[in-house]
Motif scaffolding. Structure first.
Motif, PDB file in Angstrom:
ATOM      1  N   ILE A 180      13.248   0.767  45.284  1.00  0.00           N
ATOM      2  CA  ILE A 180      12.433  -0.304  44.742  1.00  0.00           C
ATOM      3  C   ILE A 180      10.828   0.046  44.921  1.00  0.00           C
ATOM      4  N   PRO A 181      10.245   0.287  43.842  1.00  0.00           N
ATOM      5  CA  PRO A 181       8.807   0.603  43.716  1.00  0.00           C
ATOM      6  C   PRO A 181       8.007   0.214  45.222  1.00  0.00           C
ATOM      7  N   VAL A 182       7.603   1.343  45.858  1.00  0.00           N
ATOM      8  CA  VAL A 182       6.954   0.841  46.996  1.00  0.00           C
ATOM      9  C   VAL A 182       5.800  -0.232  47.050  1.00  0.00           C
ATOM     10  N   ILE A 183       4.875   0.226  45.807  1.00  0.00           N
ATOM     11  CA  ILE A 183       3.848  -0.583  45.702  1.00  0.00           C
ATOM     12  C   ILE A 183       4.203  -2.112  45.234  1.00  0.00           C
ATOM     13  N   PHE A 184       5.365  -2.566  44.968  1.00  0.00           N
ATOM     14  CA  PHE A 184       5.898  -3.914  45.101  1.00  0.00           C
ATOM     15  C   PHE A 184       6.186  -4.477  46.213  1.00  0.00           C
ATOM     16  N   ARG A 185       6.165  -3.650  47.185  1.00  0.00           N
ATOM     17  CA  ARG A 185       6.559  -4.445  48.560  1.00  0.00           C
ATOM     18  C   ARG A 185       5.296  -4.305  49.804  1.00  0.00           C
ATOM     19  N   LYS A 186       4.549  -3.172  49.735  1.00  0.00           N
ATOM     20  CA  LYS A 186       3.596  -3.317  50.753  1.00  0.00           C
ATOM     21  C   LYS A 186       2.283  -2.613  50.823  1.00  0.00           C
ATOM     22  N   GLU A 187       2.091  -2.147  49.267  1.00  0.00           N
ATOM     23  CA  GLU A 187       0.773  -1.478  49.413  1.00  0.00           C
ATOM     24  C   GLU A 187      -0.306  -2.316  48.788  1.00  0.00           C
ATOM     25  N   ILE A 188      -1.476  -2.246  48.990  1.00  0.00           N
ATOM     26  CA  ILE A 188      -2.771  -2.996  48.473  1.00  0.00           C
ATOM     27  C   ILE A 188      -3.224  -1.916  47.424  1.00  0.00           C
ATOM     28  N   TYR A 189      -3.009  -0.972  47.181  1.00  0.00           N
ATOM     29  CA  TYR A 189      -2.941  -0.060  46.175  1.00  0.00           C
ATOM     30  C   TYR A 189      -3.422  -0.308  44.717  1.00  0.00           C
ATOM     31  N   ALA A 190      -2.449  -1.443  44.405  1.00  0.00           N
ATOM     32  CA  ALA A 190      -2.658  -1.853  42.941  1.00  0.00           C
ATOM     33  C   ALA A 190      -3.858  -2.763  43.153  1.00  0.00           C
ATOM     34  N   SER A 191      -4.154  -3.678  44.084  1.00  0.00           N
ATOM     35  CA  SER A 191      -5.177  -4.478  44.221  1.00  0.00           C
ATOM     36  C   SER A 191      -6.530  -3.788  44.172  1.00  0.00           C
ATOM     37  N   ALA A 192      -6.500  -2.654  44.872  1.00  0.00           N
ATOM     38  CA  ALA A 192      -7.839  -1.637  44.480  1.00  0.00           C
ATOM     39  C   ALA A 192      -8.122  -1.219  43.205  1.00  0.00           C
ATOM     40  N   CYS A 193      -7.046  -1.211  42.492  1.00  0.00           N
ATOM     41  CA  CYS A 193      -7.380  -0.746  41.114  1.00  0.00           C
ATOM     42  C   CYS A 193      -7.680  -1.887  40.025  1.00  0.00           C
ATOM     43  N   ILE A 194      -6.912  -2.866  40.432  1.00  0.00           N
ATOM     44  CA  ILE A 194      -7.507  -4.212  39.694  1.00  0.00           C
ATOM     45  C   ILE A 194      -8.997  -4.486  39.902  1.00  0.00           C
ATOM     46  N   LEU A 195      -9.388  -4.490  41.190  1.00  0.00           N
ATOM     47  CA  LEU A 195     -10.734  -4.739  41.564  1.00  0.00           C
ATOM     48  C   LEU A 195     -11.587  -3.399  40.783  1.00  0.00           C
ATOM     49  N   GLY A 196     -11.274  -2.376  40.887  1.00  0.00           N
ATOM     50  CA  GLY A 196     -11.942  -1.572  40.354  1.00  0.00           C
ATOM     51  C   GLY A 196     -12.232  -1.538  38.905  1.00  0.00           C
ATOM     52  N   GLY A 197     -11.289  -1.862  38.340  1.00  0.00           N
ATOM     53  CA  GLY A 197     -11.031  -2.437  36.655  1.00  0.00           C
ATOM     54  C   GLY A 197     -12.198  -3.637  36.676  1.00  0.00           C
ATOM     55  N   VAL A 198     -11.985  -4.434  37.373  1.00  0.00           N
ATOM     56  CA  VAL A 198     -12.871  -5.621  36.994  1.00  0.00           C
ATOM     57  C   VAL A 198     -14.580  -5.431  37.380  1.00  0.00           C
TER      58      VAL A 198
END
Lengths: 210, 210, 210
Positions: free
Chosen positions: B142-160
């Motif tokens: 199961i993709p690790v970023i679906f479970r415990k990484e804040i990784y994606a949130s950093a990208c979303i914030l950067g995009g915003v």
């Protein structure tokens, strides 16, 4: 397309579809699941190649021969699934011819749109191998060619031979034949002599895995 | 493309490829499997973005720098795989710079074809994160970023931040720098302070899972 | 697009997103993971169809209604996830209407670019079913429709009815309604009477699996 190529193409499609049936029935899928897995095994590699290079609609949408061949192969494969190991050698032959042909098609399509030779070899390998990769993912397995098959190496070598001969000025027809023979010979020798890629793991690492 | 961006791009590609090598060797894949996993980790996010917006052929087919960088990174990564944890911090830095750059590229490509800002942020996040998602699927996890990484949130914030500054009339260059810094800072703080998304599960639900 | 169709489309999107939330929370994913799984369940089938036929950018990039609907559905679904089984019947209804609509859309888009009727039925089925397939792959499960759902058969039948009526000269509007009713009725009957595809496995094979 020459009639002889058509026949080889259909033999390849049959072999890939049957390999999908074998994997799917092991997972006790129902008829619909088996049909889908047989389909992606047959057309998945070519579809991924078409998407990457931007050929649309993708090839199998434009030619119902693929769909009907897969449909019939699936039904026959399901009915005779217990007898499939009697024809294992024929299947191996079809499958090997299939990946040889798919490799060549993929390389040729890359050259047609002037991609770098290295990328063309990658496209040939993707065309030949990724149907099986998607099959294994749908069946919730780590793709078998990532672990123990020399399969992909045969396609890469075939692709390199194709590119090399074309650069040397050999005709397209002869080049295709020589590249195809390379794939078939390498794959057959690999299976006969049980060749694998050299393991990168130490004894300790392998034991840790068990 | 500016030389400095080129270098960052290559550092990002290296970091992603190495993360692919680490995941693939844990699964005891052979050399071919490791190479494929390293490749999809590096180019998977950008490829998915290109397919979604209809850019074809996809980017990595047109520039062999990616392929050669991945090839060399894979070989070096395999040879020194036991030493990789000594350079863990450098890898984290490259990886973070890599997702920052990939986020910006994705947002920019969405804006170029006049997509809605929300969709552009999604494209940036897909570019940065989906290489890792496909890597995990190929490795049957199961993709690790679906479970415990804040990784994606950093990208979303950067995009915003990118979208916001562009709307405020800030120059493209400064906007890219600010958005990139946002991704790097958020991700670094998240790892240093072990931040996670707030859990939506009750204690009882979590125990049930164990 | 007619307002009534818009509403059905949104109901379908909601139902698919909620089914994604249910699957993702079972796997204890974090909020980001749940959102991604909800999104691919909703838009995955249509996206795959768009990629196969070469429609780009893919549909959901051009209309933020989908993204906002999925966002709201995910948040509401997560908050009320324990109450979801009280609305199970409504969800089943939305979901069934959703696959009916998605089937029709897929078939229509195939006909628009003059694909063979058999291929159009396949496109309709892909549109309706592959969001769920990608959802299950992201959650590291063998896709549920490959094992016990009559779901796909309802879409195939609906697609065949659509093609048949159009060939008989029935108007597009009436054809769509009849095809949609076919999907809804077949799926509902299948669930009420617990119909499955006939098993192809012998008693011995099934036991071997357990």
């Amino acid at each position: 397309m020459e009639p002889i190529v058509d026949i080889i193409d259909i033999l390849g499609t049959i072999a890939f579809a049957i390999s999908g049936v074998i994997t799917a029935t092991k997972k006790r899928m129902d008829l619909f699941g088996i049909l889908i897995v047989a389909t992606v095994t047959s057309v998945g590699g070519g579809t991924l190649r078409d998407l990457l290079i931007g050929k649309s609609p993708v090839t199998w949408l434009l030619n119902t021969t693929f769909v009907y061949t897969i449909l019939v192969s699936t039904v026959v494969g399901v009915i005779f699934r217990k007898q499939l190991h009697y024809v294992r050698k024929s299947l191996f032959l079809f499958d090997t011819i299939g990946i040889a042909l798919y490799t060549i098609t993929g390389v040729q399509m890359g050259l047609l749109i002037d991609l770098n030779p290295v990328i063309c070899v990658a496209l040939g390998t993707i065309t030949a191998c990724f149907g099986g990769v998607i099959r294994d993912i749908l069946c919730n397995e780590i793709p078998v060619i990532f672990r123990k098959e020399i399969y992909a190496s045969a396609c890469i070598l075939g692709g390199v031979v194709y590119i090399g001969l074309i650069h040397l000025g050999v005709t397209a027809g002869l080049t295709a034949v020589m590249a195809g023979i390379t794939v078939v010979v390498v794959r057959t020798l690999a299976v006969v002599y049980e060749l694998q890629l050299p393991s990168i793991y130490t004894q300790a690492e392998r034991e840790q895995n068990n």
